[in-house]
Design a protein around this motif. Structure first.
Motif, PDB file in Angstrom:
ATOM      1  N   ALA A 223     -19.565   5.054  24.849  1.00 51.20           N
ATOM      2  CA  ALA A 223     -18.605   5.130  25.950  1.00 51.20           C
ATOM      3  C   ALA A 223     -19.028   6.136  27.006  1.00 51.20           C
ATOM      4  CB  ALA A 223     -17.207   5.480  25.415  1.00 51.20           C
ATOM      5  N   ALA A 224     -19.834   7.140  26.637  1.00 49.75           N
ATOM      6  CA  ALA A 224     -20.231   8.164  27.607  1.00 49.75           C
ATOM      7  C   ALA A 224     -20.981   7.579  28.782  1.00 49.75           C
ATOM      8  CB  ALA A 224     -21.075   9.240  26.918  1.00 49.75           C
ATOM      9  N   LEU A 225     -21.622   6.431  28.591  1.00 52.53           N
ATOM     10  CA  LEU A 225     -22.328   5.782  29.690  1.00 52.53           C
ATOM     11  C   LEU A 225     -21.764   4.410  30.030  1.00 52.53           C
ATOM     12  CD1 LEU A 225     -26.094   6.588  28.979  1.00 52.53           C
ATOM     13  CD2 LEU A 225     -24.588   7.668  30.641  1.00 52.53           C
ATOM     14  N   TYR A 226     -21.076   3.759  29.074  1.00 49.73           N
ATOM     15  CA  TYR A 226     -20.687   2.363  29.276  1.00 49.73           C
ATOM     16  C   TYR A 226     -19.188   2.102  29.213  1.00 49.73           C
ATOM     17  CZ  TYR A 226     -25.665   1.389  28.759  1.00 49.73           C
ATOM     18  OH  TYR A 226     -27.028   1.365  28.926  1.00 49.73           O
ATOM     19  N   GLY A 227     -18.373   3.063  28.812  1.00 53.15           N
ATOM     20  CA  GLY A 227     -16.933   2.884  28.888  1.00 53.15           C
ATOM     21  C   GLY A 227     -16.292   2.302  27.648  1.00 53.15           C
ATOM     22  N   ALA A 228     -15.082   1.744  27.847  1.00 52.51           N
ATOM     23  CA  ALA A 228     -14.189   1.409  26.742  1.00 52.51           C
ATOM     24  C   ALA A 228     -14.735   0.353  25.798  1.00 52.51           C
ATOM     25  CB  ALA A 228     -12.840   0.946  27.300  1.00 52.51           C
ATOM     26  N   ASN A 229     -15.394  -0.652  26.301  1.00 56.84           N
ATOM     27  CA  ASN A 229     -15.807  -1.755  25.448  1.00 56.84           C
ATOM     28  C   ASN A 229     -17.102  -1.470  24.709  1.00 56.84           C
ATOM     29  OD1 ASN A 229     -13.922  -3.797  25.328  1.00 56.84           O
ATOM     30  ND2 ASN A 229     -15.336  -5.351  26.045  1.00 56.84           N
ATOM     31  N   ALA A 230     -17.454  -0.204  24.593  1.00 51.96           N
ATOM     32  CA  ALA A 230     -18.696   0.175  23.913  1.00 51.96           C
ATOM     33  C   ALA A 230     -18.416   1.153  22.783  1.00 51.96           C
ATOM     34  CB  ALA A 230     -19.674   0.789  24.912  1.00 51.96           C
ATOM     35  N   SER A 231     -17.275   0.994  22.123  1.00 55.95           N
ATOM     36  CA  SER A 231     -16.906   1.949  21.077  1.00 55.95           C
ATOM     37  C   SER A 231     -17.765   1.812  19.828  1.00 55.95           C
ATOM     38  CB  SER A 231     -15.426   1.783  20.708  1.00 55.95           C
ATOM     39  OG  SER A 231     -15.176   0.469  20.236  1.00 55.95           O
ATOM     40  N   SER A 232     -18.433   0.669  19.650  1.00 53.59           N
ATOM     41  CA  SER A 232     -19.361   0.506  18.525  1.00 53.59           C
ATOM     42  C   SER A 232     -20.805   0.354  18.966  1.00 53.59           C
ATOM     43  CB  SER A 232     -18.975  -0.715  17.675  1.00 53.59           C
ATOM     44  OG  SER A 232     -17.819  -0.465  16.912  1.00 53.59           O
ATOM     45  N   GLY A 233     -21.027   0.032  20.243  1.00 50.07           N
ATOM     46  CA  GLY A 233     -22.400  -0.123  20.694  1.00 50.07           C
ATOM     47  C   GLY A 233     -22.505  -0.902  21.985  1.00 50.07           C
ATOM     48  N   VAL A 234     -23.733  -1.175  22.390  1.00 55.91           N
ATOM     49  CA  VAL A 234     -24.025  -1.902  23.627  1.00 55.91           C
ATOM     50  C   VAL A 234     -25.169  -2.870  23.366  1.00 55.91           C
ATOM     51  CG1 VAL A 234     -24.855  -1.746  26.006  1.00 55.91           C
ATOM     52  CG2 VAL A 234     -23.284  -0.021  25.127  1.00 55.91           C
ATOM     53  N   HIS A 491      -4.149   2.427  31.199  1.00 57.35           N
ATOM     54  CA  HIS A 491      -4.111   3.606  30.340  1.00 57.35           C
ATOM     55  C   HIS A 491      -4.284   4.871  31.166  1.00 57.35           C
ATOM     56  CE1 HIS A 491      -8.510   4.212  30.631  1.00 57.35           C
ATOM     57  NE2 HIS A 491      -8.626   2.913  30.479  1.00 57.35           N
ATOM     58  N   ASP A 492      -3.975   6.001  30.545  1.00 54.61           N
ATOM     59  CA  ASP A 492      -4.169   7.297  31.193  1.00 54.61           C
ATOM     60  C   ASP A 492      -5.658   7.579  31.369  1.00 54.61           C
ATOM     61  OD1 ASP A 492      -1.435   7.692  31.205  1.00 54.61           O
ATOM     62  OD2 ASP A 492      -1.435   8.755  29.278  1.00 54.61           O
ATOM     63  N   SER A 493      -5.955   8.520  32.257  1.00 55.56           N
ATOM     64  CA  SER A 493      -7.350   8.903  32.479  1.00 55.56           C
ATOM     65  C   SER A 493      -7.989   9.343  31.163  1.00 55.56           C
ATOM     66  CB  SER A 493      -7.429  10.040  33.495  1.00 55.56           C
ATOM     67  OG  SER A 493      -6.887   9.628  34.730  1.00 55.56           O
ATOM     68  N   GLN A 494      -9.246   8.970  30.996  1.00 56.03           N
ATOM     69  CA  GLN A 494      -9.938   9.252  29.746  1.00 56.03           C
ATOM     70  C   GLN A 494     -11.328   9.789  30.034  1.00 56.03           C
ATOM     71  OE1 GLN A 494      -8.341   8.899  26.951  1.00 56.03           O
ATOM     72  NE2 GLN A 494      -9.918   9.200  25.397  1.00 56.03           N
ATOM     73  N   PHE A 495     -11.719  10.838  29.288  1.00 54.73           N
ATOM     74  CA  PHE A 495     -13.062  11.389  29.413  1.00 54.73           C
ATOM     75  C   PHE A 495     -13.786  11.218  28.085  1.00 54.73           C
ATOM     76  CE2 PHE A 495     -16.127  14.941  29.106  1.00 54.73           C
ATOM     77  CZ  PHE A 495     -16.960  14.570  30.171  1.00 54.73           C
ATOM     78  N   SER A 496     -15.004  10.694  28.136  1.00 59.58           N
ATOM     79  CA  SER A 496     -15.791  10.430  26.925  1.00 59.58           C
ATOM     80  C   SER A 496     -17.071  11.257  26.971  1.00 59.58           C
ATOM     81  CB  SER A 496     -16.136   8.941  26.840  1.00 59.58           C
ATOM     82  OG  SER A 496     -14.982   8.144  26.884  1.00 59.58           O
ATOM     83  N   PRO A 497     -17.156  12.330  26.182  1.00 64.04           N
ATOM     84  CA  PRO A 497     -18.366  13.163  26.186  1.00 64.04           C
ATOM     85  C   PRO A 497     -19.353  12.755  25.097  1.00 64.04           C
ATOM     86  CG  PRO A 497     -16.636  14.282  25.005  1.00 64.04           C
ATOM     87  CD  PRO A 497     -16.061  12.959  25.437  1.00 64.04           C
ATOM     88  N   LYS A 498     -20.591  13.180  25.282  1.00 65.96           N
ATOM     89  CA  LYS A 498     -21.637  12.984  24.284  1.00 65.96           C
ATOM     90  C   LYS A 498     -22.587  14.160  24.349  1.00 65.96           C
ATOM     91  CE  LYS A 498     -25.690  10.106  23.240  1.00 65.96           C
ATOM     92  NZ  LYS A 498     -26.405   8.842  23.530  1.00 65.96           N
ATOM     93  N   ALA A 499     -23.049  14.612  23.187  1.00 69.83           N
ATOM     94  CA  ALA A 499     -24.057  15.664  23.123  1.00 69.83           C
ATOM     95  C   ALA A 499     -25.045  15.314  22.027  1.00 69.83           C
ATOM     96  CB  ALA A 499     -23.422  17.022  22.843  1.00 69.83           C
ATOM     97  N   SER A 500     -26.323  15.485  22.325  1.00 73.99           N
ATOM     98  CA  SER A 500     -27.350  15.130  21.350  1.00 73.99           C
ATOM     99  C   SER A 500     -28.512  16.112  21.427  1.00 73.99           C
ATOM    100  CB  SER A 500     -27.853  13.707  21.617  1.00 73.99           C
ATOM    101  OG  SER A 500     -28.816  13.322  20.659  1.00 73.99           O
ATOM    102  N   LEU A 501     -29.021  16.468  20.268  1.00 73.87           N
ATOM    103  CA  LEU A 501     -30.250  17.254  20.159  1.00 73.87           C
ATOM    104  C   LEU A 501     -31.318  16.371  19.533  1.00 73.87           C
ATOM    105  CD1 LEU A 501     -29.173  20.802  18.915  1.00 73.87           C
ATOM    106  CD2 LEU A 501     -30.298  20.258  21.083  1.00 73.87           C
TER     107      LEU A 501
END
Length: 811
Positions: A223-234, A491-501
């Motif tokens: 979701a951090a790059l693709y939004g709501a319909n990507a909760s399992s993948g792209v 829906h209300d505003s939504q923020f989807s973060p991601k962090a990776s090392l």
């Protein structure tokens, strides 16, 4: 926020347009090859004096534009391998060609690049996510079957569930459904899902499979790059440009189930940078689908409401039976400018007639569906602008359980602007973008003028801003930070973060630690559905009570039994922690291992009964209230008569939005927390230049927190605890073949009226191709080669062998 995003998008578009057309200077076009002339992908090419760098494509090509006139030096790096080229002269308004041949000892796996994990090219071992790539060569070998989801059937972590010849669901990491929408699917940037459902209509995703240049599946929340319909993948697909697919192709395919398919492609360039491509084709086939009127292919027919482990019976037969017809056509124009920019104009349409699909309200047959689309894309080295429109016109769709026509017209219009930049030393990379989308949904039957799936038409506007920053922290460690802000009328505003090392043990072995937050918004069906799921209750005589007092209560034509959307649904929120390994071992093996744990909050159920162990499913539809115009005594008589006539169904009697009586059969609700965890392992072993062996294993488990007695039987992940696949392939100049098999553990399937067991099964697919001469190739594709009769979703068809032969002519 949405108005702000639109304003920013407009300003950015103006700035981008002016800068894009203003860019001039000279260009460097080049290719990096082995000594045998084969291109090398994944090579970092840097223009030292300009401080710019890029990654070669799979064919080894690269380009730089907007360079000031002068003399430049190029450096080439792939892992521990390095080379350089000096004295490259660049002239304003012209292109300089560089062909670099290297003698590096590298394996095929080292050259694999992907774009979907970061929305920019990078080596697959450096990607901050688990990514599956199906190569262009592998796609071409299997193109004869023409079914896109099957390309992923034997890959690590992918859940490809087939219910009919064209009824597929693609998912990863559990909680599948009959209309899965957790994996966003993009074709050249277009969201091809049906807006009402958010799911893919795979029958309409039709084109010659060997027109796909790139197919990537990102497994895990995106979701951090693709939004709501990507909760399992792209799932990201890129089709071939006219410049890279010149010439003609014509394929005839025939085989079991009375299949006769034809594919046509012709592409050419006709001067001044213009390129042209046309695609067309037809699909005619039978199906595994049979009617369920007093019959069942397996288990037994259901005889009572709420009965499980039986096949629900349908009011009307499948019609037409054993006759699926698909047509598709696409026209694409490309304009390549002297400064390296590219303009693409594309339009096309697909039509679908005949296939039946498993849904939460029962099976639905597509009788007449049209899917036109159009797309415009303008790209430069650092900017990309995309605009597209997709429409679905379905005047006739038959809900087999009720016999009703369920019309559904939808339209989606979207615009996106994206940019990417990197520092001269390639230590910092940035990707960002803005998007806006409008969707309109109508379920009016043109024959009756009545809504068939909703109470009224629905529209929605949504906007988003996204960005990702990659920072090299010191040679071996890369930090990836990403985030996306979404706003929608739903829906209300939504923020989807991601962090990776990402830690590089060495250039070909990396470890990854990733934290993701994603969200799943209810689709239009889950919010607004009003679909008949059974024959109306015979309440006509009761209308006389109301008529005696000069009032209409709406019981005269019977009381509709509905599956209803729930306008009070909250967002489903997902937090995932993942540890991954990607490595190239001994130059022969590409190994991936991913371990994940997810917390799903406010999980949205499939359609479930109005009353469960958790209480009322949809509180928006409470106990029935008689018309206020009726005297109190008459209201009491009416309620008593209704209770006697309806029996237990009286307790699901309610009022619709306009006050008319309805029976609330099923609805959706949020349910507490669901924890999931699993492991995916994938191995590709390249024995030599001809032989490849593939292996994948997956394990999945889940825990329902705060569960109630009996609710465990309602909420199921519809996913096996374990599955695996094994395959091998051989490829030579004139002949190739491959055999892949998968084993799936038995599991429980609970989706709407379909509740029962999917027994464990093993199935295998076979393909082979022979090149007769430079213009003719023949091939065979056999799905379920050993004819193991099985079903992959409860309520789906019994799947049997389907053998197809094809002949392809090229010029």
């Amino acid at each position: 926020m949405r108005r702000v995003l639109r304003a920013v998008l407009g300003v950015a578009l103006l700035l981008w347009t002016s800068s894009a057309w203003a860019q001039g200077g000279g260009r460097i076009n080049g290719v990096v090859t082995r000594q045998n002339g084969v291109g090398i992908g994944g090579v970092v090419v840097a223009v030292d004096e300009a401080g710019e760098a890029t990654l070669t494509a799979g064919d080894g090509s690269f380009n730089f534009s907007g360079l000031a006139p002068g003399t430049y030096s190029l450096s080439f790096t792939l892992g521990a391998n390095a080379a350089s080229e000096s004295g490259v002269e660049v002239t304003a308004g012209q292109a300089t060609t560089v062909q670099k041949t290297v003698d590096w000892n590298i394996s095929f796996a080292e050259t694999i690049t992907v774009v979907s994990a970061s929305r920019r090219a990078e080596r697959i071992v450096d990607a901050p996510a688990a990514v599956t790539l199906v190569t262009e060569a592998d796609i071409q070998k299997q193109a004869g079957h023409g079914q896109l989801p099957k390309l992923l059937e034997f890959t690590p972590g992918a859940e490809v569930t087939q219910s009919g010849v064209y009824d597929y669901n693609l998912n990863t990491r559990g909680f599948n459904s009959s209309l899965n929408r957790r994996v966003a699917t993009l074709v050249d940037g277009r969201d091809i899902s049906v807006p009402f459902l958010g799911a893919q209509e795979w029958a309409a995703v039709s084109f010659p499979l060997d027109d796909v240049a790139n197919l990537e599946l990102v497994r895990g929340p995106s979701a951090a790059l693709y939004g709501a319909n990507a909760s399992s993948g792209v799932l990201n697909l890129v089709t071939k440009a006219p410049a890279t697919s010149q010439g003609g192709l014509f394929r005839l395919t025939a085989g079991e189930l009375s299949t006769t398919n034809a594919d046509f492609r012709w592409a050419t360039e006709f001067g001044d940078g213009w390129g042209f491509k046309i695609l067309s084709g037809i699909r005619n086939t039978g199906d595994f689908t049979v009617s369920r009127n007093g019959a069942a292919e397996y288990t037994v027919p259901c005889t009572a409401t709420g009965q499980t482990d039986c096949l629900p019976q349908e009011r009307v037969p499948v019609s037409p039976l054993d006759d699926d017809e698909l047509f598709f056509g696409t026209l694409r124009l490309d304009k390549s400018f002297d400064n390296g920019h590219l303009l693409t104009l594309e339009a096309g349409e697909a039509t679908v007639e005949g296939p039946a699909f498993q849904t939460g309200i029962g099976r639905v047959q597509l009788v007449d569906v049209e899917r036109p689309f159009s797309r415009v894309n303008y790209s430069t080295r650092h900017w990309n602008f995309l605009g597209y429109n997709t429409t679905r016109k379905a005047d006739r769709q038959t809900a087999l359980s009720s016999g009703n026509n369920v019309a559904l017209d939808t339209e989606r219009t979207a615009f996106e602007i994206q940019t990417n930049w990197e520092s001269g030393n390639d230590k910092v990379r940035f990707v960002g973008g803005l998007s806006t989308t409008s969707e309109d949904i109508s379920s009016i039957d043109p024959a009756t003028g009545r809504q068939t799936l909703m109470f009224q038409d629905v529209s929605n506007d949504k906007s988003a801003a996204f960005a990702q920053l990659d920072v090299n922290l010191g040679g071996k460690v890369k930090l990836v930070l990403a985030g996306r802000a979404d706003e929608s009328d739903l829906h209300d505003s939504q923020f989807s973060p991601k962090a990776s090392l990402v830690y590089s043990v060495n250039p070909n072995n990396t470890l990854r630690l990733t934290y993701n937050e994603a969200f799943q918004v209810a689709n239009y069906s889950e919010f607004f559905l009003q679909a008949d799921i059974a024959a109306p209750a015979p309440t006509g005589p009761i209308e006389g009570i109301c008529a005696a007092f000069g009032t209409s209560c709406g019981f005269g034509n019977g009381t509709r039994v509905l599956a209803l959307g729930n306008a009070s649904l909250d967002l489903e929120e997902i937090e995932t922690i993942e540890i991954g390994y990607s490595g190239i071992l001994g130059g022969k093996a590409y190994l991936t291992l991913d371990v994940y744990q997810s917390d799903n909050t406010n999980f949205i159920t499939d359609l479930i009964p109005q009353f469960t162990a958790l209480g009322v499913t949809n509180p928006n539809f409470g106990p029935y209230q008689p018309p206020a115009a009726l005297p109190a005594a008459a209201q009491a008589v009416l309620l008593g008569t209704l209770q006697a006539a309806l029996g237990p169904s009286f307790f699901i009697l309610s009022n619709n939005l306009d006050g008319t009586p309805i029976l609330v059969g099923r609805s959706y609700r949020n349910f507490g927390d669901v924890d999931t965890e699993g492991i995916d392992l994938g191995l590709n072993y390249y024995v030599d230049d001809n032989w490849t062996v593939m292996l994948s294993l997956s394990s999945f488990d889940f825990t329902i927190n705060n569960s109630q007695p009996g609710f465990d039987d309602i909420l199921q992940p519809n996913t096996p605890e374990s599955k695996g696949s094994f395959g091998f392939s051989y490829a030579a100049l004139t002949w190739d073949f491959g055999l892949s098999a998968r084993w799936v553990d038995g599991f429980r399937w609970v989706v709407g009226p379909f509740v029962g067991n999917v027994e464990s099964y093993t199935t295998a697919d076979l393909y082979t191709n022979y090149v007769v001469n430079d213009h003719v190739k023949v091939g065979v594709n056999i799905a379920n080669a050993f004819d193991e009769k099985h079903w992959e979703s409860f309520g789906g068809d019994i799947l049997e062998r389907r053998a197809l032969g094809n002949v392809t002519f090229t010029w």
